[in-house]
Design a protein around this motif. Structure first.
Motif, PDB file in Angstrom:
ATOM      1  N   GLN A   1      -9.685  67.576 -38.413  1.00 32.67           N
ATOM      2  CA  GLN A   1      -8.331  66.888 -38.571  1.00 32.67           C
ATOM      3  C   GLN A   1      -8.667  65.361 -38.449  1.00 32.67           C
ATOM      4  OE1 GLN A   1      -5.807  67.572 -39.299  1.00 32.67           O
ATOM      5  NE2 GLN A   1      -5.055  65.623 -39.100  1.00 32.67           N
ATOM      6  N   VAL A   2     -10.181  64.683 -37.184  1.00 29.74           N
ATOM      7  CA  VAL A   2     -10.557  63.257 -37.476  1.00 29.74           C
ATOM      8  C   VAL A   2     -10.858  63.515 -38.706  1.00 29.74           C
ATOM      9  CG1 VAL A   2     -12.108  62.300 -35.983  1.00 29.74           C
ATOM     10  CG2 VAL A   2     -10.446  63.152 -35.236  1.00 29.74           C
TER      11      VAL A   2
ATOM     12  N   ASP B   1      -8.272  62.252 -40.795  1.00 32.05           N
ATOM     13  CA  ASP B   1      -7.916  60.884 -40.766  1.00 32.05           C
ATOM     14  C   ASP B   1      -8.512  58.964 -41.114  1.00 32.05           C
ATOM     15  OD1 ASP B   1      -5.851  62.531 -39.353  1.00 32.05           O
ATOM     16  OD2 ASP B   1      -6.438  62.288 -37.457  1.00 32.05           O
TER      17      ASP B   1
ATOM     18  N   GLU C   1      -8.282  59.171 -45.197  1.00 31.09           N
ATOM     19  CA  GLU C   1      -6.599  58.357 -45.167  1.00 31.09           C
ATOM     20  C   GLU C   1      -6.854  57.197 -44.337  1.00 31.09           C
ATOM     21  OE1 GLU C   1      -4.200  61.484 -44.095  1.00 31.09           O
ATOM     22  OE2 GLU C   1      -4.502  62.352 -45.859  1.00 31.09           O
TER      23      GLU C   1
ATOM     24  N   ARG D   1      -6.623  56.461 -41.557  1.00 33.54           N
ATOM     25  CA  ARG D   1      -5.536  56.364 -40.176  1.00 33.54           C
ATOM     26  C   ARG D   1      -6.533  55.937 -39.155  1.00 33.54           C
ATOM     27  NH1 ARG D   1      -2.509  61.368 -42.711  1.00 33.54           N
ATOM     28  NH2 ARG D   1      -3.909  62.151 -41.422  1.00 33.54           N
ATOM     29  N   TYR D   2      -7.560  56.482 -39.016  1.00 33.88           N
ATOM     30  CA  TYR D   2      -8.794  55.505 -37.716  1.00 33.88           C
ATOM     31  C   TYR D   2      -9.826  55.313 -38.068  1.00 33.88           C
ATOM     32  CZ  TYR D   2     -10.121  56.980 -33.565  1.00 33.88           C
ATOM     33  OH  TYR D   2     -10.955  56.308 -32.006  1.00 33.88           O
TER      34      TYR D   2
END
Length: 76
Positions: A43-44, A47, A50, A52-53
């Protein structure tokens, strides 16, 4: 597959060592004990890919101190 996720994330963070550091820090912060660590890391990676992180700004690197010139005097 995870290699695809890593490839997509490396487009955002090109330095592989910074990517690994970012991934480790994010997994430590976001991991929930009742889930698998693999799912959290995937998931990281999504992220990061994309946008987001992302890792914070890198610290400024201080230049090394200057070295005094070596003075060589011939013996007479």
């Amino acid at each position: 597959m995870r290699s695809d996720l890593v490839h997509r994330a490396s487009r955002r963070i090109e330095n592989k060592f910074l990517l690994a550091t970012t991934l480790m820090q994010a997994v430590r912060k976001l991991h929930v004990a009742s889930t698998r660590t693999e799912d959290t890391s995937n998931q990281v990676l999504v992220d990061v890919a994309e946008g987001r992180y992302a890792h914070g700004a890198l610290p400024e690197i201080e230049p090394p101190p200057t070295i005094d010139a070596l003075v060589v005097v011939p013996l007479l």
